[in-house]
Design a protein around this motif. Structure first.
Motif, PDB file in Angstrom:
ATOM      1  N   ALA A  14      -2.940  19.693  26.054  1.00 45.91           N
ATOM      2  CA  ALA A  14      -3.556  19.299  24.783  1.00 45.91           C
ATOM      3  C   ALA A  14      -4.956  18.724  24.970  1.00 45.91           C
ATOM      4  O   ALA A  14      -5.790  18.821  24.076  1.00 45.91           O
ATOM      5  CB  ALA A  14      -2.667  18.280  24.066  1.00 45.91           C
ATOM      6  N   ASP A  15      -5.230  18.182  26.115  1.00 45.47           N
ATOM      7  CA  ASP A  15      -6.521  17.548  26.368  1.00 45.47           C
ATOM      8  C   ASP A  15      -7.502  18.546  26.991  1.00 45.47           C
ATOM      9  O   ASP A  15      -7.168  19.220  27.965  1.00 45.47           O
ATOM     10  CB  ASP A  15      -6.318  16.357  27.323  1.00 45.47           C
ATOM     11  N   PRO A  16      -8.725  18.652  26.449  1.00 44.12           N
ATOM     12  CA  PRO A  16      -9.698  19.618  26.982  1.00 44.12           C
ATOM     13  C   PRO A  16     -10.062  19.369  28.450  1.00 44.12           C
ATOM     14  O   PRO A  16     -10.292  20.325  29.192  1.00 44.12           O
ATOM     15  CB  PRO A  16     -10.925  19.462  26.093  1.00 44.12           C
ATOM     16  N   THR A  17     -10.112  18.116  28.859  1.00 46.74           N
ATOM     17  CA  THR A  17     -10.437  17.818  30.256  1.00 46.74           C
ATOM     18  C   THR A  17      -9.344  18.360  31.172  1.00 46.74           C
ATOM     19  O   THR A  17      -9.640  18.935  32.221  1.00 46.74           O
ATOM     20  CB  THR A  17     -10.601  16.298  30.466  1.00 46.74           C
ATOM     21  N   GLY A  23      -8.385  25.069  35.028  1.00 47.97           N
ATOM     22  CA  GLY A  23      -9.288  26.182  35.340  1.00 47.97           C
ATOM     23  C   GLY A  23      -9.942  26.013  36.704  1.00 47.97           C
ATOM     24  O   GLY A  23     -10.023  26.960  37.489  1.00 47.97           O
ATOM     25  N   LEU A  24     -10.369  24.814  36.981  1.00 41.72           N
ATOM     26  CA  LEU A  24     -10.998  24.516  38.273  1.00 41.72           C
ATOM     27  C   LEU A  24     -10.005  24.716  39.421  1.00 41.72           C
ATOM     28  O   LEU A  24     -10.329  25.343  40.437  1.00 41.72           O
ATOM     29  CB  LEU A  24     -11.520  23.085  38.253  1.00 41.72           C
ATOM     30  N   SER A  36     -13.694  15.332  41.123  1.00 36.46           N
ATOM     31  CA  SER A  36     -14.436  14.348  40.320  1.00 36.46           C
ATOM     32  C   SER A  36     -15.904  14.719  40.149  1.00 36.46           C
ATOM     33  O   SER A  36     -16.513  14.382  39.131  1.00 36.46           O
ATOM     34  CB  SER A  36     -14.341  12.964  40.964  1.00 36.46           C
ATOM     35  N   GLY A  37     -16.459  15.402  41.133  1.00 36.14           N
ATOM     36  CA  GLY A  37     -17.853  15.818  41.052  1.00 36.14           C
ATOM     37  C   GLY A  37     -18.129  16.807  39.935  1.00 36.14           C
ATOM     38  O   GLY A  37     -19.284  17.017  39.554  1.00 36.14           O
ATOM     39  N   HIS A  38     -17.096  17.410  39.380  1.00 33.32           N
ATOM     40  CA  HIS A  38     -17.250  18.395  38.308  1.00 33.32           C
ATOM     41  C   HIS A  38     -17.159  17.772  36.915  1.00 33.32           C
ATOM     42  O   HIS A  38     -17.271  18.492  35.918  1.00 33.32           O
ATOM     43  CB  HIS A  38     -16.184  19.482  38.433  1.00 33.32           C
ATOM     44  N   PHE A  39     -16.906  16.470  36.840  1.00 34.22           N
ATOM     45  CA  PHE A  39     -16.674  15.816  35.555  1.00 34.22           C
ATOM     46  C   PHE A  39     -17.507  14.544  35.421  1.00 34.22           C
ATOM     47  O   PHE A  39     -17.683  13.815  36.394  1.00 34.22           O
ATOM     48  CB  PHE A  39     -15.181  15.473  35.406  1.00 34.22           C
ATOM     49  N   PRO A  40     -17.983  14.265  34.201  1.00 29.82           N
ATOM     50  CA  PRO A  40     -18.788  13.053  33.972  1.00 29.82           C
ATOM     51  C   PRO A  40     -17.905  11.834  33.698  1.00 29.82           C
ATOM     52  O   PRO A  40     -18.018  11.178  32.667  1.00 29.82           O
ATOM     53  CB  PRO A  40     -19.610  13.433  32.735  1.00 29.82           C
ATOM     54  N   VAL A  46     -10.205  10.842  36.452  1.00 30.95           N
ATOM     55  CA  VAL A  46      -9.766  12.167  36.901  1.00 30.95           C
ATOM     56  C   VAL A  46      -8.360  12.073  37.483  1.00 30.95           C
ATOM     57  O   VAL A  46      -7.493  12.911  37.196  1.00 30.95           O
ATOM     58  CB  VAL A  46     -10.757  12.772  37.924  1.00 30.95           C
ATOM     59  N   SER A  47      -8.092  11.043  38.256  1.00 27.73           N
ATOM     60  CA  SER A  47      -6.759  10.847  38.846  1.00 27.73           C
ATOM     61  C   SER A  47      -5.695  10.698  37.776  1.00 27.73           C
ATOM     62  O   SER A  47      -4.576  11.200  37.924  1.00 27.73           O
ATOM     63  CB  SER A  47      -6.749   9.629  39.763  1.00 27.73           C
ATOM     64  N   LYS A  48      -6.029  10.016  36.693  1.00 27.92           N
ATOM     65  CA  LYS A  48      -5.066   9.856  35.594  1.00 27.92           C
ATOM     66  C   LYS A  48      -4.747  11.202  34.948  1.00 27.92           C
ATOM     67  O   LYS A  48      -3.600  11.491  34.631  1.00 27.92           O
ATOM     68  CB  LYS A  48      -5.599   8.866  34.559  1.00 27.92           C
ATOM     69  N   HIS A  49      -5.763  12.021  34.760  1.00 29.00           N
ATOM     70  CA  HIS A  49      -5.540  13.366  34.218  1.00 29.00           C
ATOM     71  C   HIS A  49      -4.686  14.197  35.181  1.00 29.00           C
ATOM     72  O   HIS A  49      -3.778  14.921  34.754  1.00 29.00           O
ATOM     73  CB  HIS A  49      -6.863  14.073  33.950  1.00 29.00           C
TER      74      HIS A  49
END
Length: 111
Positions: A14-17, A23-24, A36-40, A46-49
């Motif tokens: 459900a979350d776009p991130t 995909g990554l 983490s380098g791919h996300f602001p 990132v770990s939580k996602h």
């Protein structure tokens, strides 16, 4: 006996991130530092996602030395595909009805 997942596939995607993370990770296995380098956002965010994705069974992790690497496990996505396949029949039916209506409306307008 294994515990039920904390999150299901639908909650996880459900979350776009998290969809971007999938995909990554579909291209290659990666450590959280590289991901983490791919996300602001912070590495913690990132770990939580990744935790949500892992809980839903969409991501697998493995230790390599001191780092944890993550990779996509696409099998749980089959649940989503089955759900979409079921509802596709309704869209196909609606499109067929629309086509019939449009084609018959055109022919009745020619008179």
């Amino acid at each position: 006996m294994t515990a039920a997942p904390k999150y299901d596939v639908f909650q996880a995607i459900a979350d776009p991130t998290r969809r971007q993370l999938l995909g990554l990770l579909s291209r290659q296995e990666m450590p959280v530092k590289e991901i983490s380098g791919h996300f602001p956002m912070s590495r913690t965010a990132v770990s939580k996602h990744l935790h949500v994705l892992s809980s839903a069974g969409l991501v697998r992790e493995r230790k390599v030395g001191r780092e944890t690497r993550y990779r996509l496990d696409p099998e749980p996505l089959q649940e989503l595909q089955h759900w979409l396949d079921y509802f596709e029949q309704f869209w196909n039916n609606k499109l067929s009805m629309l086509k019939y209506y449009v084609e018959n409306e055109e022919s009745s307008g020619d008179e």
